[in-house]
Design an enzyme around this catalytic site. Sequence first.
Site, mmCIF file in Angstrom:
data_model
loop_
_atom_site.group_PDB
_atom_site.id
_atom_site.type_symbol
_atom_site.label_atom_id
_atom_site.label_comp_id
_atom_site.label_asym_id
_atom_site.label_seq_id
_atom_site.Cartn_x
_atom_site.Cartn_y
_atom_site.Cartn_z
ATOM 1 C CG HIS A 77 44.401 41.137 30.700
ATOM 2 N ND1 HIS A 77 44.659 39.796 30.744
ATOM 3 C CD2 HIS A 77 45.537 41.710 30.246
ATOM 4 C CE1 HIS A 77 45.904 39.567 30.342
ATOM 5 N NE2 HIS A 77 46.458 40.709 30.028
ATOM 6 C CG ASN A 150 49.524 36.749 30.161
ATOM 7 O OD1 ASN A 150 48.632 37.277 30.831
ATOM 8 N ND2 ASN A 150 50.214 37.411 29.262
HETATM 9 FE FE1 HDE Z 1 49.425 43.764 31.786
HETATM 10 N N1 HDE Z 1 48.149 45.314 32.112
HETATM 11 N N2 HDE Z 1 50.733 45.056 30.955
HETATM 12 N N3 HDE Z 1 50.659 42.240 31.290
HETATM 13 N N4 HDE Z 1 48.131 42.492 32.541
HETATM 14 C C1 HDE Z 1 46.936 45.223 32.677
HETATM 15 O O1 HDE Z 1 46.139 46.633 34.356
HETATM 16 C C2 HDE Z 1 50.683 46.398 31.027
HETATM 17 C C3 HDE Z 1 51.873 42.333 30.684
HETATM 18 C C4 HDE Z 1 48.295 41.152 32.726
HETATM 19 O O2 HDE Z 1 42.791 40.437 35.897
HETATM 20 C C5 HDE Z 1 46.321 46.557 32.974
HETATM 21 O O3 HDE Z 1 44.481 46.579 35.881
HETATM 22 C C6 HDE Z 1 51.867 46.977 30.469
HETATM 23 C C7 HDE Z 1 52.584 41.087 30.749
HETATM 24 C C8 HDE Z 1 47.111 40.575 33.304
HETATM 25 O O4 HDE Z 1 42.817 42.552 36.427
HETATM 26 C C9 HDE Z 1 47.391 47.549 32.494
HETATM 27 C C10 HDE Z 1 52.633 45.935 30.048
HETATM 28 C C11 HDE Z 1 51.726 40.244 31.403
HETATM 29 C C12 HDE Z 1 46.234 41.638 33.474
HETATM 30 C C13 HDE Z 1 48.473 46.624 31.991
HETATM 31 C C14 HDE Z 1 51.925 44.732 30.364
HETATM 32 C C15 HDE Z 1 50.538 40.963 31.721
HETATM 33 C C16 HDE Z 1 46.891 42.817 32.996
HETATM 34 C C17 HDE Z 1 44.946 46.774 32.410
HETATM 35 C C18 HDE Z 1 53.968 46.024 29.350
HETATM 36 C C19 HDE Z 1 51.958 38.769 31.723
HETATM 37 C C20 HDE Z 1 44.813 41.555 34.014
HETATM 38 C C21 HDE Z 1 44.015 46.850 33.597
HETATM 39 C C22 HDE Z 1 55.027 46.484 30.202
HETATM 40 C C23 HDE Z 1 53.069 38.554 32.654
HETATM 41 C C24 HDE Z 1 44.769 41.662 35.502
HETATM 42 C C25 HDE Z 1 44.857 46.672 34.738
HETATM 43 C C26 HDE Z 1 43.343 41.546 35.985
HETATM 44 C C27 HDE Z 1 46.316 44.082 33.033
HETATM 45 C C28 HDE Z 1 49.625 47.099 31.534
HETATM 46 C C29 HDE Z 1 52.421 43.470 30.008
HETATM 47 C C30 HDE Z 1 49.439 40.347 32.402
HETATM 48 C C31 HDE Z 1 46.948 48.547 31.434
HETATM 49 C C32 HDE Z 1 52.173 48.442 30.352
HETATM 50 C C33 HDE Z 1 54.007 40.810 30.234
HETATM 51 C C34 HDE Z 1 46.881 39.102 33.663
HETATM 52 O O5 HDE Z 1 47.875 48.342 33.537
#
Ligand code: HDE
Length: 702
Positions: A77, A150
């Site tokens: 993202h 999402n």
């Molecule tokens: Fe994320 N995800 N994610 N994700 N995610 C990040 O956090 C992560 C997942 C989502 O506009 C990171 O600040 C793991 C699902 C959005 O700043 C990080 C897992 C969904 C955004 C991270 C998931 C998301 C992130 C990267 C598996 C939909 C952007 C930078 C367990 C429900 C937020 C940050 C923004 C961002 C990790 C799975 C949505 C790396 C480990 C499922 C919208 O921490």
Amino acid sequence: MANRQTGTKPNAKIAQIDAARVPHDGNVMTTDQGAVIANDQEVQRAGSRGPALLQDFVFREKLTHFDHERIPERIVHARGTGAHGVFTAYEDMSKLTKAAFLSAKGKETPVFVRFSTVAGFRGSPDTVRDVRGFAVKFYTEEGNYDIVGNNMPVFFVQDAIKFPDLIHALKPEPNNEIPQAQSAHDTFWDFVSSNHECAHNMMWLMSDRAIPKSYRTMDGFGIHTFKFVNAKGEYKFVKLHWKSKQGVRSLIWDEAQKIAGKDPDFNRRDLWESIENGNYPEWELGVQILDPNDEFKFDFDILDCTKLWPEEIIPVTPIGKLTLNRNVTNFFAETEQVAFCPANLVPGIELSNDPMLQGRLFSYLDTQLSRLGGPNFHELPINKPVAAVNNNQRDGIHRMSVDEGVSAYFRNALQHGQPHVAVKESALGESVSEVNGCVIRDRANSFLDFYTQPSMFYNSMSDYEKGHIVDALRFELGKCKNMNVRQAAVDLLARIDGSLAREVAAGCGATTQAAADFKASKARSCALSMANQPPCVKGEKVAVLIADGFDKKCFDAVCGALTAAGADIKVIAPRQGGIKAKSGENEDSAETFATASSVLFDAVFVPCGCAETLSGIYAAREFVAEAYRHCKPVGACGDAEKLLADAFRAVVSTDAECCEDKGVLTLADCAGIGKFAEKFVALVGAGRHFERDQTRLLTGNK
Ligand code: HDE
């Protein structure tokens, strides 16, 4: 400052951000220490042609700061854009949840939203085929609450431990860092076809949902199952939905690819401009509510984030409205530094045991430590709660608050036990739930049906949506170099839909023996198709093509009607500046055929009087022809019909009456312009006419 007793003032967050603003107008330039500077254009040197002096601390401070301007981009993202807004609750929801921001009809809470793509780097184009992030931070009186969701209701993998593998497969390949912001490569498809739990999200990714026309025209989903808990400690399982009030609309893949070059900031610019123009986008927050007694009544597990709850079985109840009404003042300070976390919850909203959600709780805080440099990022203006923060956390890099007192521990006597803890009933995450079982590293059997819902998704698509999915898969698999990867992906498709597998296989050299062996589910859910969206003119972008000699009356009638209905009009002509109407007035053209392109607009209108000139310009003919190919509404009056005929290489009606054919509206005699304008506005609102889609790979150019 607002606190838990008085509640959040709707503009409290804006006031907080405003307090951090630094207006530079009229101020003398200084160093970071506040000393005034008389010259920041020349480095101090020994003699006017001599070497630079190390003692020039003004120069060194400027360069040192510059060298450290970037922070690590988000691992996923990375590319995104944000805006401020307000959330308004529709009703008192206290029977369902004790969350204060949902406790009264009309209650307002400030919010910040960040939309994003997943795969691309920070500078990648907006319109790539990808999942979009839809992250919302509510600055409530009880602390910050984040829905980090999402634009698709399901996720690729079921267990958080697989997330790094998914992202490593999706991101550019490690040897050459190719391709940027694309899933169309071997490692992604190798991962998907080796991990069939990805099938459902893969189908959404291959659908038009993955190329939204605008951030304004996409829905959002919390994806995971959460719990709403009321003051009595009773809970319901919930799924959260953001439903776009603008309707859900997408680009055509050919268009999306072209926009990536014509305007890589297409989605970012659209959001920025609509807010600047006072056309504030809105979404309804809806909840699907499930009684815990019904937890095991379905053929899917409600803790499995690769499954959705069909809306026909569990309807979505609207509970509030989100309006985005203010752009950021500084992109870095706000959009780049905003830190979301699914663990940012408020009393009355709790977690379920979804194994993905549980894993996310760890990851977001951890990622902020390296992105934002330490544990005090919650003090940055964009992250700072409007609720008062009191605890014994101290120190750390970049601590901004100056904490008073001698005790930084609880329980204490020296500070009379302050800060004291809250009563249990009003606090965070205190509802009691039973957990038992053996420590185990395994997945529940109820998670193992990977095919029913992807089939349901495909079955629910209209014919043109199915066609787009086939084309997307042919593109994606066609880009994979390894034949085994392509074959494995087609074998997976065979489990979802035999005819889909066959159509894709025919384009990528794979075989489909597997297709005969599987009985795909016949389930459907009408809510999944984007085909029947309500009409919406507000915010639609209409290109109006003119040249010297155009008819001002005709122009005014149609542009006036479109503007009154909320459409966004841009005049395009062979040159910028004043274009002379037949009647002598000048009309300013904002853009030319060199700077504008039909792919950046939703509809095209050509008034009468200038067809001769426009027909002689290749770019003008191509503008109209491409809009036609992309199924957009096209309107032409009087001699402008000639331009359409030249552009489409087809005979268009010369009927004096308004004549509509698959979204192309013509009028021979401008006397009837009033009726024409009315009809054209309705056509623009209705959107594309997919029955004239000529960009399909399989059936194209008929
Ligand atoms: Fe994320 N995800 N994610 N994700 N995610 C990040 O956090 C992560 C997942 C989502 O506009 C990171 O600040 C793991 C699902 C959005 O700043 C990080 C897992 C969904 C955004 C991270 C998931 C998301 C992130 C990267 C598996 C939909 C952007 C930078 C367990 C429900 C937020 C940050 C923004 C961002 C990790 C799975 C949505 C790396 C480990 C499922 C919208 O921490």
